[in-house]
Design a protein around this motif. Structure first.
Motif, mmCIF file in Angstrom:
data_model
loop_
_atom_site.group_PDB
_atom_site.id
_atom_site.type_symbol
_atom_site.label_atom_id
_atom_site.label_comp_id
_atom_site.label_asym_id
_atom_site.label_seq_id
_atom_site.Cartn_x
_atom_site.Cartn_y
_atom_site.Cartn_z
ATOM 1 N N ASP A 133 0.814 -1.222 0.000
ATOM 2 C CA ASP A 133 0.000 0.000 0.000
ATOM 3 C C ASP A 133 0.842 1.265 0.000
ATOM 4 O OD1 ASP A 133 -2.500 -1.275 -0.033
ATOM 5 O OD2 ASP A 133 -2.366 -1.673 2.113
ATOM 6 N N ASP A 134 1.965 1.247 0.709
ATOM 7 C CA ASP A 134 2.799 2.449 0.810
ATOM 8 C C ASP A 134 4.243 2.016 1.037
ATOM 9 O OD1 ASP A 134 4.190 4.802 1.899
ATOM 10 O OD2 ASP A 134 2.203 5.717 1.976
ATOM 11 N N THR A 135 5.123 2.390 0.128
ATOM 12 C CA THR A 135 6.531 1.986 0.252
ATOM 13 C C THR A 135 7.194 2.619 1.462
ATOM 14 O OG1 THR A 135 7.122 3.771 -1.286
ATOM 15 C CG2 THR A 135 6.863 1.563 -2.210
ATOM 16 N N GLY A 136 6.721 3.798 1.880
ATOM 17 C CA GLY A 136 7.282 4.440 3.068
ATOM 18 C C GLY A 136 7.025 3.610 4.313
ATOM 19 N N ASP A 137 5.771 3.161 4.478
ATOM 20 C CA ASP A 137 5.429 2.309 5.618
ATOM 21 C C ASP A 137 6.145 0.957 5.525
ATOM 22 O OD1 ASP A 137 3.763 4.320 6.483
ATOM 23 O OD2 ASP A 137 1.960 3.454 5.572
ATOM 24 N N PHE A 138 6.236 0.419 4.308
ATOM 25 C CA PHE A 138 6.915 -0.866 4.108
ATOM 26 C C PHE A 138 8.376 -0.775 4.541
ATOM 27 C CE2 PHE A 138 9.687 -3.401 1.369
ATOM 28 C CZ PHE A 138 9.196 -4.688 1.583
ATOM 29 N N ALA A 139 9.052 0.310 4.142
ATOM 30 C CA ALA A 139 10.467 0.472 4.489
ATOM 31 C C ALA A 139 10.649 0.587 6.003
ATOM 32 C CB ALA A 139 11.038 1.699 3.782
ATOM 33 N N LYS A 140 9.764 1.334 6.672
ATOM 34 C CA LYS A 140 9.867 1.492 8.130
ATOM 35 C C LYS A 140 9.643 0.164 8.845
ATOM 36 C CE LYS A 140 8.468 6.355 8.514
ATOM 37 N NZ LYS A 140 7.393 7.281 9.000
ATOM 38 N N GLN A 141 8.619 -0.567 8.432
ATOM 39 C CA GLN A 141 8.280 -1.835 9.092
ATOM 40 C C GLN A 141 9.383 -2.876 8.947
ATOM 41 O OE1 GLN A 141 4.567 -2.869 7.259
ATOM 42 N NE2 GLN A 141 3.438 -1.191 8.239
ATOM 43 N N ASN A 142 10.131 -2.817 7.855
ATOM 44 C CA ASN A 142 11.162 -3.823 7.593
ATOM 45 C C ASN A 142 12.574 -3.301 7.825
ATOM 46 O OD1 ASN A 142 9.629 -6.275 6.300
ATOM 47 N ND2 ASN A 142 8.732 -4.450 5.360
ATOM 48 N N GLY A 143 12.677 -2.074 8.356
ATOM 49 C CA GLY A 143 13.994 -1.513 8.651
ATOM 50 C C GLY A 143 14.850 -1.301 7.420
ATOM 51 N N ALA A 144 14.205 -1.004 6.300
ATOM 52 C CA ALA A 144 14.934 -0.811 5.041
ATOM 53 C C ALA A 144 15.011 0.675 4.696
ATOM 54 C CB ALA A 144 14.241 -1.573 3.916
ATOM 55 N N ASP A 145 15.988 1.019 3.884
ATOM 56 C CA ASP A 145 16.110 2.389 3.395
ATOM 57 C C ASP A 145 15.082 2.603 2.283
ATOM 58 O OD1 ASP A 145 17.294 4.982 3.024
ATOM 59 O OD2 ASP A 145 18.213 4.186 1.206
ATOM 60 N N HIS A 146 14.330 3.709 2.378
ATOM 61 C CA HIS A 146 13.270 3.934 1.385
ATOM 62 C C HIS A 146 13.846 4.146 -0.004
ATOM 63 C CE1 HIS A 146 9.963 6.274 -0.646
ATOM 64 N NE2 HIS A 146 9.334 5.203 -0.225
ATOM 65 N N LEU A 147 14.980 4.825 -0.103
ATOM 66 C CA LEU A 147 15.581 5.054 -1.420
ATOM 67 C C LEU A 147 15.999 3.740 -2.067
ATOM 68 C CD1 LEU A 147 17.760 8.257 -0.803
ATOM 69 C CD2 LEU A 147 15.605 8.082 -2.069
ATOM 70 N N ALA A 148 16.517 2.808 -1.247
ATOM 71 C CA ALA A 148 16.883 1.488 -1.781
ATOM 72 C C ALA A 148 15.635 0.741 -2.254
ATOM 73 C CB ALA A 148 17.620 0.687 -0.716
ATOM 74 N N THR A 149 14.546 0.884 -1.493
ATOM 75 C CA THR A 149 13.283 0.244 -1.877
ATOM 76 C C THR A 149 12.776 0.806 -3.199
ATOM 77 O OG1 THR A 149 12.736 -0.014 0.474
ATOM 78 C CG2 THR A 149 10.937 -0.283 -1.103
ATOM 79 N N VAL A 150 12.885 2.118 -3.356
ATOM 80 C CA VAL A 150 12.444 2.764 -4.597
ATOM 81 C C VAL A 150 13.315 2.324 -5.768
ATOM 82 C CG1 VAL A 150 12.232 4.991 -5.784
ATOM 83 C CG2 VAL A 150 11.420 4.752 -3.438
#
Length: 268
Positions: A19-36
């Motif tokens: 639903d939201d990559t920002g929330d996904f990155a926070k929940q999994n301790g990942a960097d949002h830029l890397a996720t993008v």
């Protein structure tokens, strides 16, 4: 990076979408830029589809943080004035270090919102001063008389606000500016007119950013299959070329430009 890509694909497969990559990155301790970055790579392979999600919030400037802690300049001025009143000419700049020039504007703001009020003077003078406080025009002779009494600062079209009269403060005030700054600092929403007023005073600044919603694409799979770039003898022999995914070729691309020849040594 490969682990994060697998996590993205598994999350999409299990939940139908992210639903939201920002929330996904926070929940999994990942960097949002890397996720993008992974998201864009998967999007290029048509494994996922992407929708933009716009975000906006107000953040405090350094001055806004200061006034959120110690109170707005208007409230600081109000606290300086004793209950029995104070001659405006004796009033100094607040402890925050503001200059006296800008302090005059704050006194005007206090008069406007009725945090401070003008003490009684003579009947006619009081009426004229009240007219100034209400922002009304007056006859030039009356304004000149007030100037002689040294109770107004200057006469420029509409007489400017009072600078040398005795000021009294009202019984109590509500520091709305500080309350708004604290609300913004706590992540709460404030009315647009209030936010715009704070922005004009350079106490807040807008901050915008994007996150993304990720869904399954036409070529979605739990594992990325690297497309082949060439047709090999082994593929033809085993028949795997029938199911093998090939990298798209750009047949419209031009080859390496050819360079001109050279003159024969005898023709130089």
């Amino acid at each position: 990076m490969a682990d994060l890509e697998s996590l993205v694909l598994k999350s999409i497969n299990d939940g139908g979408c992210i639903d939201d990559t920002g929330d996904f990155a926070k929940q999994n301790g990942a960097d949002h830029l890397a996720t993008v970055g992974i998201m864009k790579s998967l999007q290029a392979s048509e494994m996922i589809t992407v929708e933009d999600i716009d975000h906006f919030k107000w953040t405090l400037s350094a001055e806004g943080v200061l006034y959120g802690d110690i109170g707005s300049p208007e409230a600081q001025v109000f606290n300086i004035v004793p209950a029995e009143g104070l001659a405006l000419s004796l009033l100094k700049a607040p402890a925050s270090g503001d200059e006296v020039d800008s302090f005059e504007d704050k006194t005007q703001a206090l008069l406007k919102v009725k945090m401070l009020k003008v003490d009684s003077i003579e009947d006619k003078t009081q009426a004229l001063l009240k007219a100034i406080q209400d922002g009304k025009d007056m006859a030039k002779p009356d304004a000149e008389d007030l100037k002689k009494l040294q109770v107004v600062d200057s006469i420029e079209g509409k007489t400017q606000a009072l600078l040398k009269v005795k000021m009294l403060k009202v019984d109590s005030i509500e520091d709305k500016t500080q309350a708004l700054l604290k609300a913004i600092q706590d992540g709460k929403e404030v009315a647009k007119p209030d936010a715009e007023a704070l922005k004009k005073r350079k106490l807040v600044k807008p901050e915008a950013w994007k996150t993304y919603k990720i869904s399954k694409g036409p070529k979605f799979a739990l594992e990325r299959v690297k497309p082949a770039t060439d047709l090999t003898v082994d593929m033809l022999a085993k028949g795997t070329w029938r199911t093998q995914e090939f990298k798209d070729y750009n047949f419209n691309a031009l080859g390496t430009p050819t360079t001109g020849g050279h003159l024969h040594p005898l023709l130089k």
